[in-house]
Design a protein around this motif. Structure first.
Motif, PDB file in Angstrom:
ATOM      1  N   PHE A 134       0.847  -1.199   0.000  1.00 22.18           N
ATOM      2  CA  PHE A 134       0.000   0.000   0.000  1.00 22.18           C
ATOM      3  C   PHE A 134       0.884   1.250   0.000  1.00 22.18           C
ATOM      4  O   PHE A 134       1.915   1.279   0.665  1.00 22.18           O
ATOM      5  CB  PHE A 134      -0.887   0.033   1.237  1.00 22.18           C
ATOM      6  N   GLN A 401      -9.243  -1.835  -0.496  1.00 22.97           N
ATOM      7  CA  GLN A 401      -9.349  -0.411  -0.165  1.00 22.97           C
ATOM      8  C   GLN A 401      -8.316   0.421  -0.927  1.00 22.97           C
ATOM      9  O   GLN A 401      -7.205  -0.023  -1.209  1.00 22.97           O
ATOM     10  CB  GLN A 401      -9.199  -0.190   1.341  1.00 22.97           C
ATOM     11  N   GLN A 402      -8.759   1.631  -1.271  1.00 25.36           N
ATOM     12  CA  GLN A 402      -7.925   2.542  -2.053  1.00 25.36           C
ATOM     13  C   GLN A 402      -7.644   3.805  -1.236  1.00 25.36           C
ATOM     14  O   GLN A 402      -8.326   4.098  -0.257  1.00 25.36           O
ATOM     15  CB  GLN A 402      -8.642   2.918  -3.358  1.00 25.36           C
ATOM     16  N   ASP A 408     -12.078  -1.322  -4.334  1.00 21.69           N
ATOM     17  CA  ASP A 408     -12.200  -2.076  -5.587  1.00 21.69           C
ATOM     18  C   ASP A 408     -12.626  -3.501  -5.252  1.00 21.69           C
ATOM     19  O   ASP A 408     -12.060  -4.132  -4.351  1.00 21.69           O
ATOM     20  CB  ASP A 408     -10.854  -2.101  -6.329  1.00 21.69           C
ATOM     21  N   ARG A 422     -17.017  -1.307  -7.834  1.00 15.11           N
ATOM     22  CA  ARG A 422     -16.366  -0.706  -6.672  1.00 15.11           C
ATOM     23  C   ARG A 422     -17.368  -0.016  -5.759  1.00 15.11           C
ATOM     24  O   ARG A 422     -18.482   0.325  -6.175  1.00 15.11           O
ATOM     25  CB  ARG A 422     -15.306   0.304  -7.123  1.00 15.11           C
TER      26      ARG A 422
END
Length: 430
Positions: A134, A401-402, A408, A422
């Motif tokens: 991440f 998670q973004q 997504d 999403r």
RNA sequence: GGAGAGGUGGCGGAGUGGUCGAUCGCGCCGGUCUCGAAAACCGGAGUAGGUGCAAGCCUACCGUGGGUUCGAAUCCCACCCUCUCCGCCA
């Protein structure tokens, strides 16, 4: 439950196996009780044979008018009857004690299983996928901005208290999609038969799959005596209780998606935030009923069925074999699948696949007649999660998670989401 | 909730006080017949516990638990479960 004959034949092996689980030997207590019980049975049966003999003769004595003999035999029968009543009561009491004792002793570990004390001694047998890197600090599922509007613990507390959740909108749709995806995969690709079962069951069923008598405090019971299933292992496995199956009917491979209910007694303070550990959750379960010589291969097969779900979802996991000290009560051998949760920065259990040998079958009296025509034998039973839906939801959310707070979603779920891909940061499905 | 019927061996289904652990059919196993199979015919086989090296012997089991009787699958009582109809209802 254990086979008393096996213990009689080899008490040392029995105690050695228990010792691998970190338990004291039990054979001497069991065998003393067993010897006592058998002596009582023998005495009761001898008295019964005497009574039967006298009963047969009494008719003949009466027929030929031998009143003295008739009265003597009548008195003898009465005396034997009292004796039998006393002896069988004693024998039954010992039998019940022995059965209860045997019911409370866990299954013996398979030879394959590593000896160990607790989860630190479990052995990883494979890992799949690489935890994602991440470029921001990943958070736990309940802190993801896109998830927050759809995961409401406050309202659930108002309704039911702690360890419940209200799900809303996109989040519950993904949850539902996950369950559908799991079931469809199992029935179309893995050859399992979909079942739908009650979640309220009679006490016998809970004994059959060893929730009772030892773990009553872990489950809920209704005021009229039904139990709420902690897993559909209970209902699926007990479908064959009391049956005498043809070998040709085996293996029986089932799957079901049900609500599960657990009191979580003893886990106070553990996993209190988020929906990792709830009183009510959904699980897609797999159960197989097999012959004794195919159960270990079935265990590998079932493990693969669970792993396939994780792989299709793109969730990194590792598979471990539980050591003797960490295995559940009914298992001979257990594989746990642990999924990577970036928010917790660790692997967490998402599936547990166990082979129970004839342990549950003996409790349920579930047998099959061998194709060769021999005596009926106990079937072997297996159960595994495929998978825990709520935990799988957590994994999907945390892994997807973004940086902008959106999530997504795995490609395999898109068809179940009307083509949406999403959850946006505002909680909408897009 | 009300009324009724019923629970017997792997399955179906007889059996209403005494050689009944239980007729019979299907299914199963062995055999005859057949090149082989089917059909037909003949024969076999319940489950569990105890005891014995074994052959065997003993005991229990006709939903469960009690009772009546010298003797219970059969009679009586209680309970559990299933089904049908009526009512209610997602």
């Amino acid at each position: 439950m254990h086979d008393i004959r096996a213990i009689r034949e080899n008490p040392a092996a029995f105690d050695a196996a228990l010792s691998r689980r970190g338990l004291p030997g039990a054979s001497s207590e069991i065998l003393a009780l067993d010897a006592d019980r058998r002596a009582k049975i023998a005495a009761a049966e001898t008295a019964a044979a005497d009574q039967n003999k006298a009963s047969k003769e009494v008719g003949a004595a009466k027929a030929r008018g031998d009143d003295a003999e008739f009265e003597r035999l009548r008195a003898l029968v009465a005396e034997k009857k009292a004796e039998i009543a006393r002896l069988t009561a004693e024998a039954d009491a010992e039998d019940a004690r022995l059965r209860d004792l045997l019911m409370r002793i866990p299954n013996l570990p398979h030879a394959d299983v590593p000896t160990g004390k607790d989860e630190d001694d479990n052995v990883e047998i494979r890992a799949w996928g690489t935890p994602r890197q991440f470029n921001f600090a990943p958070v736990e599922h309940f802190d993801i901005p896109g998830v927050k509007p759809g995961m409401d613990f406050e309202t659930a507390a108002k309704l039911s208290g702690s360890r419940f959740v209200v799900l809303k909108g996109a989040v519950i749709r993904v949850h539902r999609a996950l369950a559908q995806f799991m079931l469809d995969t199992h029935i179309t690709e893995h050859g399992l038969t979909e079942m739908w079962t009650p979640v309220l069951v009679k006490e016998d069923a809970m004994y059959g799959t060893n929730q009772l008598p030892k773990f009553a405090e872990d489950s809920y019971q209704t005021t009229n005596g039904w139990w709420l299933i902690p897993t559909s292992e209970v209902t699926l496995t007990n479908t064959v209780a009391g049956d005498l199956l043809d070998e040709t009917a085996l293996p029986i491979r089932m799957t079901a998606h049900t609500q599960c209910f657990r009191s979580e007694a003893g886990s106070a303070g553990k996993d209190t935030s988020g929906m990792l550990r709830q009183h009510q959750f959904e699980k897609v379960e797999m159960v197989s009923i097999t012959t004794p010589d195919t159960s270990m291969a079935e265990h590998e097969r079932m493990t693969r069925c669970a792993e396939a779900i994780l792989e299709k979802l793109g969730l990194p996991y590792r598979t471990i074999v539980l050591c003797t000290g960490d295995m559940g009560f009914g298992a001979q051998k257990t594989h746990d699948m642990e999924v990577w949760l970036p928010g917790q920065n660790r692997y967490r259990e998402i599936s547990s696949v166990s082979v129970c040998g004839d342990f549950q079958a003996r409790r349920m009296n579930a047998r099959f007649r061998p194709a060769s025509g021999g005596k009926p034998e106990f079937v072997h039973t297996l159960n595994g999660s495929g998978l825990a839906v709520g935990r799988c939801l957590i994994a999907v959310l945390e892994n997807g998670q973004q940086a902008d707070g959106s999530v997504d979603l795995p490609v395999v779920l898109h068809p179940y989401l009307g083509g949406k891909t999403r959850i946006a940061a505002d909680g909408t499905l897009q």
